[in-house]
Design an enzyme around this catalytic site. Sequence first.
Site, PDB file in Angstrom:
ATOM      1  N   GLU A 116       6.910  20.648  19.142  1.00  0.00           N
ATOM      2  CA  GLU A 116       8.299  20.203  19.038  1.00  0.00           C
ATOM      3  C   GLU A 116       8.695  19.918  17.594  1.00  0.00           C
ATOM      4  O   GLU A 116       9.866  19.983  17.257  1.00  0.00           O
ATOM      5  CB  GLU A 116       8.525  18.949  19.895  1.00  0.00           C
ATOM      6  CG  GLU A 116       8.363  19.184  21.394  1.00  0.00           C
ATOM      7  CD  GLU A 116       6.918  19.057  21.904  1.00  0.00           C
ATOM      8  OE1 GLU A 116       5.993  18.920  21.056  1.00  0.00           O
ATOM      9  OE2 GLU A 116       6.726  19.102  23.122  1.00  0.00           O
ATOM     10  N   ASP A 168     -16.953  42.392   3.771  1.00  0.00           N
ATOM     11  CA  ASP A 168     -16.066  42.138   4.908  1.00  0.00           C
ATOM     12  C   ASP A 168     -14.875  43.084   4.872  1.00  0.00           C
ATOM     13  O   ASP A 168     -14.341  43.387   3.818  1.00  0.00           O
ATOM     14  CB  ASP A 168     -15.590  40.693   4.854  1.00  0.00           C
ATOM     15  CG  ASP A 168     -14.464  40.441   5.825  1.00  0.00           C
ATOM     16  OD1 ASP A 168     -13.310  40.392   5.368  1.00  0.00           O
ATOM     17  OD2 ASP A 168     -14.732  40.331   7.016  1.00  0.00           O
TER      18      ASP A 168
END
Length: 260
Positions: A116, A168
């Site tokens: 919220e 990677d």
Amino acid sequence: MTFDVVTIFPAMIEQALAAGIIGRAIERGTLDVKVHDLRDFTADRHRVVDDVPYGGGPGMVLKPEPLFGALDRIEADRGRPLTVILTSPQGVRFTQAEAERLHRVERLVLLCGRYEGVDDRVRARVTEEISIGDYVLSGGELPALVILDAVARLVPGVVGDDRSVSEDSFSRGLLDFPHYTRPAEVTVRTDVLRVPDVLLSGNHAEIRRWRKREALMRTLDRRPDLLASADLDEEEQEILRTLQESRMAGLEKGTHHGRD
Ligand code: J9Q
């Protein structure tokens, strides 16, 4: 490098961090991570951290004072300067490049927002607002864990074999090549699935070239957008040109079976 996570669900963060590579790095003292329960920085008997929004509307908003209290404590513990990240859907998109930038800071604080929202005055003490992608989540805990994992992996000594970091896929700017392990042959119902012969050949120059070609094929097929900023060596550039030529030929003869 130090990490401080401020959350209303400390157990969720602690559990996740205890597992795997990050957990072991914390045990060894390679990473210094503290998790702070936002409720510990409330001043009322009921330890209230949220309240209704001014102006009305559904949902609850995180109150500013507990967050300021947590930041004051972290600054007293760790010193200055602090890099304070608020995880929120309004933030700058998190990428490997952002992780690379953030792993150079000394002290990182992650504030877990709520779906919220957070009282906007908290942004006065936030140095970065980061989103991990466009979807609705209940809170910033999972985004904070994603950011912490990606940044911590870049801290020297966290990942055992640093080739895993430098090779990677995203640090090379391409998707990864296919991986296989034993056995060399598996039968699934009536299909015999074999590991590509080249990987069993022991010819390391050929293996390297095959992996480059596979990584380029996957990237061309699934994430062609990545090729614009990938930094390719001479061999990769040559392989890519060949792939693009045969792809064009396939399109002309109608033998192309890709998505476009
Ligand atoms: C706090 N959806 O979503 C994507 N990146 C961050 C977020 C997020 C959310 C709700 C609360 C962060």
